[in-house]
Design an enzyme around this catalytic site. Structure first.
Site, PDB file in Angstrom:
ATOM      1  N   GLU A 159      -4.530   8.575   8.995  1.00 11.39           N
ATOM      2  CA  GLU A 159      -3.121   8.361   9.372  1.00 11.39           C
ATOM      3  C   GLU A 159      -2.815   9.010  10.728  1.00 11.39           C
ATOM      4  OE1 GLU A 159       0.013   7.501   7.089  1.00 11.39           O
ATOM      5  OE2 GLU A 159      -1.250   6.402   5.683  1.00 11.39           O
TER       6      GLU A 159
ATOM      7  N   CYS B 290      -4.205  -1.075  -2.125  1.00 13.77           N
ATOM      8  CA  CYS B 290      -4.341   0.370  -2.285  1.00 13.77           C
ATOM      9  C   CYS B 290      -5.255   0.576  -3.488  1.00 13.77           C
ATOM     10  CB  CYS B 290      -2.958   0.963  -2.557  1.00 13.77           C
ATOM     11  SG  CYS B 290      -2.969   2.722  -2.948  1.00 13.77           S
TER      12      CYS B 290
ATOM     13  N   ASP C 171       0.869  -1.187   0.000  1.00  7.59           N
ATOM     14  CA  ASP C 171       0.000   0.000   0.000  1.00  7.59           C
ATOM     15  C   ASP C 171       0.897   1.225   0.000  1.00  7.59           C
ATOM     16  OD1 ASP C 171      -2.309   1.690   0.280  1.00  7.59           O
ATOM     17  OD2 ASP C 171      -1.938   1.830   2.425  1.00  7.59           O
ATOM     18  N   SER C 172       0.294   2.370  -0.268  1.00 12.13           N
ATOM     19  CA  SER C 172       1.052   3.620  -0.212  1.00 12.13           C
ATOM     20  C   SER C 172       1.457   3.949   1.228  1.00 12.13           C
ATOM     21  CB  SER C 172       0.181   4.753  -0.746  1.00 12.13           C
ATOM     22  OG  SER C 172      -1.020   4.822   0.002  1.00 12.13           O
TER      23      SER C 172
ATOM     24  N   HIS D 297      -7.701   3.211   3.491  1.00 13.35           N
ATOM     25  CA  HIS D 297      -7.623   3.950   4.759  1.00 13.35           C
ATOM     26  C   HIS D 297      -8.992   4.136   5.414  1.00 13.35           C
ATOM     27  CE1 HIS D 297      -3.590   5.029   3.455  1.00 13.35           C
ATOM     28  NE2 HIS D 297      -3.375   5.635   4.612  1.00 13.35           N
TER      29      HIS D 297
ATOM     30  N   CYS E 221     -11.064   3.140  -0.626  1.00 16.69           N
ATOM     31  CA  CYS E 221      -9.712   3.508  -0.197  1.00 16.69           C
ATOM     32  C   CYS E 221      -9.436   2.689   1.051  1.00 16.69           C
ATOM     33  CB  CYS E 221      -9.652   5.007   0.123  1.00 16.69           C
ATOM     34  SG  CYS E 221      -8.088   5.513   0.880  1.00 16.69           S
TER      35      CYS E 221
HETATM   36  N1  DGL Z   1      -4.560   3.649   0.665  1.00 13.77           N
HETATM   37  C1  DGL Z   1      -4.717   4.431  -0.529  1.00 13.77           C
HETATM   38  C2  DGL Z   1      -5.923   3.940  -1.325  1.00 13.77           C
HETATM   39  O1  DGL Z   1      -6.473   2.928  -1.049  1.00 13.77           O
HETATM   40  C3  DGL Z   1      -4.930   5.888  -0.256  1.00 13.77           C
HETATM   41  C4  DGL Z   1      -3.834   6.642   0.359  1.00 13.77           C
HETATM   42  C5  DGL Z   1      -3.048   7.482  -0.610  1.00 13.77           C
HETATM   43  O2  DGL Z   1      -3.533   8.506  -1.126  1.00 13.77           O
HETATM   44  O3  DGL Z   1      -1.926   7.091  -0.833  1.00 13.77           O
HETATM   45  O4  DGL Z   1      -6.343   4.578  -2.241  1.00 13.77           O
END
Ligand code: DGL
Length: 278
Positions: free
Chosen positions: A154, A75, A12-13, A188, A186
């Site tokens: 976060e 992600c 993931d990012s 997150h 997303c």
């Molecule tokens: N976890 C990323 C997603 O699912 C979002 C976070 C980011 O912008 O890097 O899109």
């Protein structure tokens, strides 16, 4: 060569993908997992498609060093732009978030009005609406980018008044559109689930793309005869490109348990693994 005991690689990012790891552990408790969170380069959601593709290939190349048998792109942003490049480049199953999340959402709606929230990139690329309409063109999709949700998540602001105020602002148009299903597009967002549910009301069904994706991983590994046949609990290794000060606290919120075995890997090293210009 087929190696059933090889780990599953997940990236993931940042730490949002830990919500996916949580569901993977529930669904496949005997599988070993190597996770890479690109915490030094988060967010991906505001970056160009080319940059996200380049980072995604680098991240996957890093996971390949562990001999992974499959890669989970935990992600939505990376899943919305990089799946084709990843599948071209790596000869192992690559599972993303969009298709499973879209199918799951379609399974829930009875009014044929689905809402999707995600990063600017996921929403700007119409990743979910394209996939949903490909499967059922009758369904109306209402999409909304919610860029502030990632920093709130976060920060661990899961019930902060600022998060509630922002959620009200973001989600009002979706409520007014009469959706009955809302895809959390997303990784997150699941930790903001309570706030989101309270704001949209209990009649709207929330879809966690990570749960949907974990079922796809089970299906894919079963079909390819790649499941780990060991009876012992799987192990998890966590790599990140930066260790923010609040990392342990926030990571355990995402994962639902304390996190151990976190190692830092230099961004320069990750960047050296692939360049889109070569
Ligand atoms: N976890 C990323 C997603 O699912 C979002 C976070 C980011 O912008 O890097 O899109």
């Amino acid at each position: 060569m087929k190696n059933n005991s090889a780990p599953i690689g997940v990236f993931d990012s940042g730490i949002g993908g830990l919500t996916v790891v949580k569901h993977l552990i529930d669904a496949l408790p005997n599988e070993n997992i190597v996770y890479f969170g690109d915490t030094a380069r988060v967010p991906y959601g505001s970056k160009s498609n080319d940059t996200v593709i380049e980072y995604s290939i680098q991240n996957a190349a890093f996971l390949m060093e562990f001999g992974v048998k499959a890669i989970v792109v935990a992600c939505n942003t990376a899943s919305s732009v990089a799946m084709e490049s990843l599948r071209e480049k790596f000869a192992i199953p690559v599972i993303g978030m969009i298709e499973p999340g879209a199918k799951y959402g379609l399974g829930y709606t009875s009014t044929n009005k689905i809402g999707v929230i995600g990063t600017r990139s996921t929403i700007g690329n119409n990743a979910y609406s394209k996939k949903i309409k490909e499967i059922n063109s009758e369904v109306e999709v209402f999409e909304k980018a919610c860029p502030l949700f990632v920093p709130f998540a976060e920060e661990g602001w899961i019930d902060h008044p600022a998060t509630i105020a922002v959620a009200e602002e973001y989600l009002e148009p979706l409520k007014s559109a009469g959706i009955d299903t809302l895809i959390l597009g997303c990784t997150h967002y699941p930790i903001l689930r309570n706030v989101i549910q309270n704001v949209v009301g209990s009649t709207i069904k929330l879809v966690d793309s990570g749960i949907a994706a974990s079922y796809s991983v089970v299906k894919e590994l079963t079909e390819k005869d790649l499941l780990n046949t060991s009876n012992s609990p799987g192990t998890q290794l966590y790599y990140v490109s930066d260790v923010p000060t609040t990392f342990k606290f926030v990571a355990s919120l995402f994962l639902g348990k304390d996190i151990y075995n976190v190692k830092k890997v230099e961004t320069d090293y990750i960047s050296s693994l692939f360049s889109i210009n070569k």
